[in-house]
Design a protein around this motif. Structure first.
Motif, PDB file in Angstrom:
ATOM      1  N   LEU A  90       0.863  -1.175   0.000  1.00  0.00           N
ATOM      2  CA  LEU A  90       0.000   0.000   0.000  1.00  0.00           C
ATOM      3  C   LEU A  90       0.900   1.227   0.000  1.00  0.00           C
ATOM      4  O   LEU A  90       1.714   1.400   0.909  1.00  0.00           O
ATOM      5  N   SER A  91       0.778   2.043  -1.041  1.00  0.00           N
ATOM      6  CA  SER A  91       1.665   3.195  -1.212  1.00  0.00           C
ATOM      7  C   SER A  91       0.846   4.474  -1.246  1.00  0.00           C
ATOM      8  O   SER A  91      -0.061   4.625  -2.072  1.00  0.00           O
ATOM      9  N   CYS A  92       1.177   5.413  -0.368  1.00  0.00           N
ATOM     10  CA  CYS A  92       0.451   6.681  -0.286  1.00  0.00           C
ATOM     11  C   CYS A  92       1.403   7.846  -0.538  1.00  0.00           C
ATOM     12  O   CYS A  92       2.334   8.077   0.235  1.00  0.00           O
ATOM     13  N   GLY A  93       1.178   8.571  -1.633  1.00  0.00           N
ATOM     14  CA  GLY A  93       1.974   9.744  -1.960  1.00  0.00           C
ATOM     15  C   GLY A  93       1.100  10.982  -2.022  1.00  0.00           C
ATOM     16  O   GLY A  93      -0.095  10.948  -1.734  1.00  0.00           O
ATOM     17  N   PHE A  94       1.686  12.088  -2.418  1.00  0.00           N
ATOM     18  CA  PHE A  94       0.960  13.357  -2.496  1.00  0.00           C
ATOM     19  C   PHE A  94      -0.175  13.285  -3.518  1.00  0.00           C
ATOM     20  O   PHE A  94      -1.289  13.736  -3.270  1.00  0.00           O
ATOM     21  N   GLY A  95       0.098  12.677  -4.677  1.00  0.00           N
ATOM     22  CA  GLY A  95      -0.885  12.672  -5.751  1.00  0.00           C
ATOM     23  C   GLY A  95      -1.773  11.460  -5.785  1.00  0.00           C
ATOM     24  O   GLY A  95      -2.944  11.555  -6.162  1.00  0.00           O
ATOM     25  N   THR A  96      -1.248  10.296  -5.409  1.00  0.00           N
ATOM     26  CA  THR A  96      -2.022   9.062  -5.547  1.00  0.00           C
ATOM     27  C   THR A  96      -1.814   8.109  -4.378  1.00  0.00           C
ATOM     28  O   THR A  96      -0.757   8.102  -3.737  1.00  0.00           O
ATOM     29  N   PHE A  97      -2.822   7.291  -4.131  1.00  0.00           N
ATOM     30  CA  PHE A  97      -2.728   6.126  -3.249  1.00  0.00           C
ATOM     31  C   PHE A  97      -2.871   4.907  -4.144  1.00  0.00           C
ATOM     32  O   PHE A  97      -3.802   4.834  -4.960  1.00  0.00           O
ATOM     33  N   MET A 136      -6.498 -15.065   2.321  1.00  0.00           N
ATOM     34  CA  MET A 136      -6.122 -16.477   2.376  1.00  0.00           C
ATOM     35  C   MET A 136      -4.754 -16.705   1.739  1.00  0.00           C
ATOM     36  O   MET A 136      -4.092 -17.702   2.013  1.00  0.00           O
ATOM     37  N   LYS A 137      -4.336 -15.768   0.896  1.00  0.00           N
ATOM     38  CA  LYS A 137      -3.029 -15.876   0.236  1.00  0.00           C
ATOM     39  C   LYS A 137      -1.926 -15.258   1.096  1.00  0.00           C
ATOM     40  O   LYS A 137      -0.789 -15.720   1.091  1.00  0.00           O
ATOM     41  N   THR A 138      -2.261 -14.200   1.830  1.00  0.00           N
ATOM     42  CA  THR A 138      -1.277 -13.553   2.707  1.00  0.00           C
ATOM     43  C   THR A 138      -1.974 -12.557   3.617  1.00  0.00           C
ATOM     44  O   THR A 138      -3.020 -12.002   3.264  1.00  0.00           O
ATOM     45  N   ASN A 139      -1.392 -12.320   4.786  1.00  0.00           N
ATOM     46  CA  ASN A 139      -1.892 -11.250   5.651  1.00  0.00           C
ATOM     47  C   ASN A 139      -0.763 -10.263   5.972  1.00  0.00           C
ATOM     48  O   ASN A 139      -0.843  -9.482   6.916  1.00  0.00           O
ATOM     49  N   LYS A 140       0.279 -10.292   5.134  1.00  0.00           N
ATOM     50  CA  LYS A 140       1.406  -9.376   5.300  1.00  0.00           C
ATOM     51  C   LYS A 140       1.149  -8.108   4.476  1.00  0.00           C
ATOM     52  O   LYS A 140       0.821  -8.192   3.287  1.00  0.00           O
ATOM     53  N   LEU A 171      -1.813   8.635  10.082  1.00  0.00           N
ATOM     54  CA  LEU A 171      -2.293   7.839   8.956  1.00  0.00           C
ATOM     55  C   LEU A 171      -1.965   6.363   9.171  1.00  0.00           C
ATOM     56  O   LEU A 171      -2.804   5.484   8.924  1.00  0.00           O
ATOM     57  N   VAL A 172      -0.759   6.082   9.637  1.00  0.00           N
ATOM     58  CA  VAL A 172      -0.369   4.695   9.925  1.00  0.00           C
ATOM     59  C   VAL A 172      -1.316   4.091  10.953  1.00  0.00           C
ATOM     60  O   VAL A 172      -1.717   2.926  10.854  1.00  0.00           O
ATOM     61  N   ASP A 173      -1.708   4.895  11.950  1.00  0.00           N
ATOM     62  CA  ASP A 173      -2.631   4.401  12.985  1.00  0.00           C
ATOM     63  C   ASP A 173      -3.977   4.011  12.386  1.00  0.00           C
ATOM     64  O   ASP A 173      -4.636   3.082  12.877  1.00  0.00           O
ATOM     65  N   CYS A 174      -4.407   4.706  11.339  1.00  0.00           N
ATOM     66  CA  CYS A 174      -5.660   4.347  10.673  1.00  0.00           C
ATOM     67  C   CYS A 174      -5.573   2.947  10.069  1.00  0.00           C
ATOM     68  O   CYS A 174      -6.532   2.153  10.163  1.00  0.00           O
ATOM     69  N   PHE A 175      -4.444   2.631   9.452  1.00  0.00           N
ATOM     70  CA  PHE A 175      -4.249   1.284   8.905  1.00  0.00           C
ATOM     71  C   PHE A 175      -4.240   0.252  10.038  1.00  0.00           C
ATOM     72  O   PHE A 175      -4.830  -0.832   9.916  1.00  0.00           O
ATOM     73  N   LYS A 176      -3.582   0.593  11.140  1.00  0.00           N
ATOM     74  CA  LYS A 176      -3.508  -0.334  12.276  1.00  0.00           C
ATOM     75  C   LYS A 176      -4.891  -0.587  12.867  1.00  0.00           C
ATOM     76  O   LYS A 176      -5.212  -1.722  13.249  1.00  0.00           O
ATOM     77  N   ASN A 177      -5.700   0.471  12.948  1.00  0.00           N
ATOM     78  CA  ASN A 177      -7.038   0.317  13.520  1.00  0.00           C
ATOM     79  C   ASN A 177      -7.907  -0.621  12.684  1.00  0.00           C
ATOM     80  O   ASN A 177      -8.721  -1.377  13.222  1.00  0.00           O
ATOM     81  N   GLU A 178      -7.734  -0.568  11.354  1.00  0.00           N
ATOM     82  CA  GLU A 178      -8.560  -1.413  10.488  1.00  0.00           C
ATOM     83  C   GLU A 178      -7.994  -2.816  10.319  1.00  0.00           C
ATOM     84  O   GLU A 178      -8.754  -3.795  10.273  1.00  0.00           O
ATOM     85  N   PHE A 179      -6.671  -2.929  10.223  1.00  0.00           N
ATOM     86  CA  PHE A 179      -6.081  -4.224   9.862  1.00  0.00           C
ATOM     87  C   PHE A 179      -5.168  -4.822  10.930  1.00  0.00           C
ATOM     88  O   PHE A 179      -4.653  -5.931  10.745  1.00  0.00           O
ATOM     89  N   GLY A 180      -4.966  -4.109  12.020  1.00  0.00           N
ATOM     90  CA  GLY A 180      -3.986  -4.550  13.020  1.00  0.00           C
ATOM     91  C   GLY A 180      -4.242  -5.925  13.595  1.00  0.00           C
ATOM     92  O   GLY A 180      -3.297  -6.652  13.945  1.00  0.00           O
ATOM     93  N   GLU A 181      -5.519  -6.331  13.695  1.00  0.00           N
ATOM     94  CA  GLU A 181      -5.836  -7.618  14.315  1.00  0.00           C
ATOM     95  C   GLU A 181      -5.846  -8.774  13.319  1.00  0.00           C
ATOM     96  O   GLU A 181      -5.876  -9.937  13.722  1.00  0.00           O
ATOM     97  N   ILE A 182      -5.826  -8.445  12.031  1.00  0.00           N
ATOM     98  CA  ILE A 182      -5.897  -9.525  11.029  1.00  0.00           C
ATOM     99  C   ILE A 182      -4.665  -9.601  10.137  1.00  0.00           C
ATOM    100  O   ILE A 182      -4.523 -10.531   9.353  1.00  0.00           O
ATOM    101  N   ALA A 183      -3.774  -8.611  10.242  1.00  0.00           N
ATOM    102  CA  ALA A 183      -2.631  -8.575   9.318  1.00  0.00           C
ATOM    103  C   ALA A 183      -1.362  -8.129  10.028  1.00  0.00           C
ATOM    104  O   ALA A 183      -1.403  -7.485  11.078  1.00  0.00           O
ATOM    105  N   GLN A 184      -0.234  -8.496   9.429  1.00  0.00           N
ATOM    106  CA  GLN A 184       1.072  -8.022   9.882  1.00  0.00           C
ATOM    107  C   GLN A 184       1.413  -6.762   9.078  1.00  0.00           C
ATOM    108  O   GLN A 184       1.659  -6.843   7.881  1.00  0.00           O
ATOM    109  N   LEU A 185       1.424  -5.632   9.756  1.00  0.00           N
ATOM    110  CA  LEU A 185       1.694  -4.354   9.093  1.00  0.00           C
ATOM    111  C   LEU A 185       3.128  -3.926   9.341  1.00  0.00           C
ATOM    112  O   LEU A 185       3.627  -4.005  10.462  1.00  0.00           O
ATOM    113  N   GLU A 186       3.796  -3.454   8.282  1.00  0.00           N
ATOM    114  CA  GLU A 186       5.170  -2.984   8.427  1.00  0.00           C
ATOM    115  C   GLU A 186       5.403  -1.754   7.548  1.00  0.00           C
ATOM    116  O   GLU A 186       5.150  -1.798   6.335  1.00  0.00           O
TER     117      GLU A 186
END
Length: 340
Positions: free
Chosen positions: A160-167, A261-265, A278-293
């Motif tokens: 997941l890539s977030c820049g000034f112009g596009t996500f 089912m293919k990956t949670n990374k 912004l990172v905390d927003c990702f953690k709030n949604e996916f923190g319990e089901i995925a490994q975020l880095e």
């Protein structure tokens, strides 16, 4: 070893004498183009009246051509010619601009610049012979950098890539990237505009450009009528709104039960990942089901992927392989270096 240099993606026409205004070339980029002088990058940020860049500009646009020249200047003395360059675009515009970019880049470039900005002797000429050019989607470059770079990532993972112009997003697998998992939507500019709209309810922002507001967004404050205005709470609210209204709805078609089912990374990259809110927003949604880095040096990941792709195209010639990422907020140029 990959070495990246970055500067603000800003340009402005400027024919003034700017002697000794910068410490080095990186901070003193002044380029001659079509009979006019232009200041670029950090010099435009410091000396410009209203420096600018078009959003997701075409290779035929002035700002893109100047930023490419500026990026080339930074590496010409440190590479072996002829060189191989890889660059790219967001997935949404990649197919539109690919052929034009190759045509613009695959030639011998004669770049004239003003060295007096950093203590040199006025106008100089730099030559860069470009033998090979490849243009790939920016998110694919991120996948290359994760697999072939210092992360040395294995297996399947989301990017997941977030820049000034596009996500942007993609599911990267050992066998390649999954096309249906690619999305390209609004970037941080959405959040910056949100913050500006909120500030305008109580403050007069004059004729401030989106780039000036981006600077305030990064720093967490701005001056209005010579008063220091703390915008951190506005920024936090803007990032939450941006995530909830733009990012999260788009990811429902990417991070699905089938794909989990293919990956949670999940790897998070792009300049937006410097904002913990912004990172905390990702953690709030996916923190319990995925490994975020969050990757190291997230804003340079695409440029590193471009350089690694150039290494493949050139047949392993490190000193002749370059990656250039013309971002909407920041331009990053990456080369291989033997320095440790």
């Amino acid at each position: 070893m990959l070495l990246s240099q970055s500067f603000s993606s800003l340009i402005e026409n400027n024919n003034s004498a700017l002697n000794n205004t910068s410490s080095d070339l990186l901070n003193g980029l002044k380029v001659f183009h079509n009979g006019q002088w232009y200041i670029c990058g950090n010099l435009a940020l410091n000396e410009g009246l209203s420096p600018h860049k078009l959003l997701n500009s075409s290779p035929e646009d002035l700002d893109y051509q100047l930023l490419i020249k500026a990026a080339m200047l930074l590496v010409t003395d440190d590479v072996e010619q002829p060189v191989t360059i890889t660059t790219g675009f967001p997935y949404a515009t990649y197919r539109i601009y690919k052929d034009v970019a190759i045509e613009q880049l695959k030639k011998t470039h004669i770049v004239e610049y003003d060295a007096s900005t950093f203590g040199g002797n006025g106008k100089r000429t730099s030559i860069l012979d470009v033998k090979n050019v490849d243009v790939i989607p920016e998110i694919v470059a991120c996948s290359i950098a994760l697999r072939k770079g210092e992360e040395a990532a294995k297996g399947n993972f989301f990017i997941l890539s977030c820049g000034f112009g596009t996500f942007e997003s993609v599911l990267s697998m050992d066998s390649g990237v999954v096309e249906q998992s690619m999305i390209s939507t609004h970037g941080l500019r959405y959040a910056i505009n949100y913050m500006a709209n909120e500030l305008q309810k109580s403050h007069y922002l004059e004729m401030r450009t989106i780039n000036a507001l981006d600077d305030a967004f990064q720093k967490g404050y701005l001056f209005i009528n010579r008063k220091n205005i703390d915008v951190r709470e506005h920024r936090k609210a803007a990032l939450r709104s941006y995530y909830n209204e733009v990012i999260s709805p788009n990811l429902r078609n990417v991070i699905t039960d089938k794909n989990l089912m293919k990956t949670n990374k999940i790897y998070l990259c792009g300049g937006g990942m410097y904002y913990q809110d912004l990172v905390d927003c990702f953690k709030n949604e996916f923190g319990e089901i995925a490994q975020l880095e969050v990757v190291s040096d997230p804003a340079a990941l695409a440029s590193k992927g471009y350089a690694l792709n150039s290494l493949r195209v050139s047949g392993g010639l490190e000193k002749s392989s370059i990656g250039i990422d013309i971002g909407n907020a920041t331009t990053v140029v990456t080369r291989f270096s033997s320095d440790q």
